[in-house]
Motif scaffolding. Structure first.
Motif, mmCIF file in Angstrom:
data_model
loop_
_atom_site.group_PDB
_atom_site.id
_atom_site.type_symbol
_atom_site.label_atom_id
_atom_site.label_comp_id
_atom_site.label_asym_id
_atom_site.label_seq_id
_atom_site.Cartn_x
_atom_site.Cartn_y
_atom_site.Cartn_z
ATOM 1 N N ILE B 26 0.956 -1.172 0.017
ATOM 2 C CA ILE B 26 0.075 -0.094 -0.021
ATOM 3 C C ILE B 26 0.768 1.247 -0.126
ATOM 4 N N ASN B 27 1.828 1.492 0.959
ATOM 5 C CA ASN B 27 2.539 2.779 1.214
ATOM 6 C C ASN B 27 3.521 3.196 0.430
ATOM 7 N N VAL B 30 3.115 -0.472 -4.231
ATOM 8 C CA VAL B 30 1.698 -0.484 -4.375
ATOM 9 C C VAL B 30 1.193 -1.721 -5.246
ATOM 10 N N MET B 35 -5.368 -2.329 -5.518
ATOM 11 C CA MET B 35 -5.927 -1.041 -5.411
ATOM 12 C C MET B 35 -7.510 -1.253 -6.245
ATOM 13 N N THR B 56 -9.043 12.601 -1.007
ATOM 14 C CA THR B 56 -8.103 11.922 -0.150
ATOM 15 C C THR B 56 -7.036 12.940 0.296
ATOM 16 N N SER B 60 -0.406 8.516 1.017
ATOM 17 C CA SER B 60 -0.549 7.218 0.720
ATOM 18 C C SER B 60 -2.147 6.813 0.351
ATOM 19 N N GLY B 61 -3.013 7.974 0.705
ATOM 20 C CA GLY B 61 -4.268 7.389 -0.061
ATOM 21 C C GLY B 61 -4.743 7.676 -1.610
ATOM 22 N N PRO B 64 -5.511 4.082 -4.030
ATOM 23 C CA PRO B 64 -6.612 3.491 -3.597
ATOM 24 C C PRO B 64 -7.824 4.680 -4.231
ATOM 25 N N ASP B 124 -9.271 7.294 2.758
ATOM 26 C CA ASP B 124 -7.830 7.429 3.555
ATOM 27 C C ASP B 124 -7.516 5.810 3.423
ATOM 28 N N ASP B 125 -5.912 5.995 3.726
ATOM 29 C CA ASP B 125 -5.629 4.475 3.824
ATOM 30 C C ASP B 125 -5.591 4.279 5.448
ATOM 31 N N LEU B 153 -9.182 2.057 4.523
ATOM 32 C CA LEU B 153 -8.617 0.660 4.080
ATOM 33 C C LEU B 153 -8.284 -0.045 5.427
#
Lengths: 192, 192
Positions: B26-27, B30, B35, B56, B60-61, B64, B124-125, B153
């Motif tokens: 994710i961060n 990716v 996603m 977002t 990191s957001g 997605p 947001d993540d 997430l």
């Protein structure tokens, strides 16, 4: 890429002869359909290069790079910017200084996400002086990865970035190349 | 979302009982396929809410949120973090202080990308203390937009973020809700 050039003409905002704001469709508000088309264009152009990962620099490159990675069915790696050097054995890091703002930051990459087996497509939103791309290449070489090419959304062709990257032996493929711009007009170079 | 829970169990790294590193998918690196599935899940869940924009917080957001915006066929808006307050009439800004790191930053939004006609899905993540989401909601209310829901997430359900956001009257829809975690196990709450 005509779609991107047209969008720059429609929604881009030129300040002086050097600053192009693309806050309406790339940097702040993002058009996902345009990003998908950009991702497709990069995926097609680099289709026969055996790309294993797409790499970008946070944060404006993430959207187009993610779409390219999705089309190519490979992971995306986001290089992180940090204000200062950190002592961390798990990270590769290199200092990047912006010619425009004269500000410096540390670009970082975890050792466990890129290896010598990787063949990288580097994607970023802008190329001007080429400092960010040069820093990213330096970092990827620390990881012994191969840089197969560089994909740029908007190249300020009146600045030396492309030439400097070419001189290091890398291909630069830019979707919109700006020869000249001011408040009243934006002139593009028609070849990528 | 079972796919995300499984991936957290496989590739997440827990430090102590509070930090979950998701650098592998994710961060930092990716996974674009994950996603896309996350974007589809959010798009399906919020399908009947009349969402006009996905919002977002960088960075990191972005991945997605972009995929959700693409599936919903609406623009994405990225709220920017700045180290300190800037004097700028074209911006809404609000200070966010992280409970975890005790660091503050200014969250900013241009006045010309969100209006009172917008119906926002905020993505947001992570959700922990809810400070980032609360700041984003504050900013969107300055723009007189409606916040139709919040998609997360990974929710640390042992921290008060979800409750605080719910108490402000907003729905929180989280794809993975962590009840407890340590080096050896991660326990999920099975409802979203």
């Amino acid at each position: 890429m005509k779609e991107l050039q047209d969008r720059i003409l429609k929604d881009g905002q030129v300040i002086g002869t050097n600053i192009l704001k693309v806050n309406k469709f790339i940097n702040h508000q993002v058009d996902p359909v345009l990003m998908e088309h950009i991702g497709e264009d990069f995926a097609n152009h680099f289709a026969d290069k055996g790309i294993t990962k797409v790499v970008t620099i946070e944060s404006s490159g993430i959207a187009p790079a993610l779409m390219a990675a999705a089309k190519m069915n490979v992971p995306l790696v986001i290089l992180k910017k940090q204000p200062s050097k950190t002592l961390h054995n798990d990270l590769y890091q290199t200092q990047v200084t912006s010619f425009t703002t004269e500000k410096s930051y540390e670009l970082t990459l975890s050792r466990d996400v890129i290896s010598e087996d990787d063949n990288i497509l580097l994607i970023d939103d802008f190329m001007a002086d080429g400092e960010a791309a040069t820093g990213a290449i330096r970092l990827l070489r620390m990881a012994h990865a191969t840089v197969a090419g560089i994909g740029i959304l908007i190249e300020k062709s009146f600045q030396p970035g492309r030439r400097k990257i070419n001189e290091q032996g890398y291909e630069v493929y830019s979707l919109a190349r700006i020869k000249y711009m001011d408040e009243y007009q934006i002139d593009f170079i028609e070849e990528n």
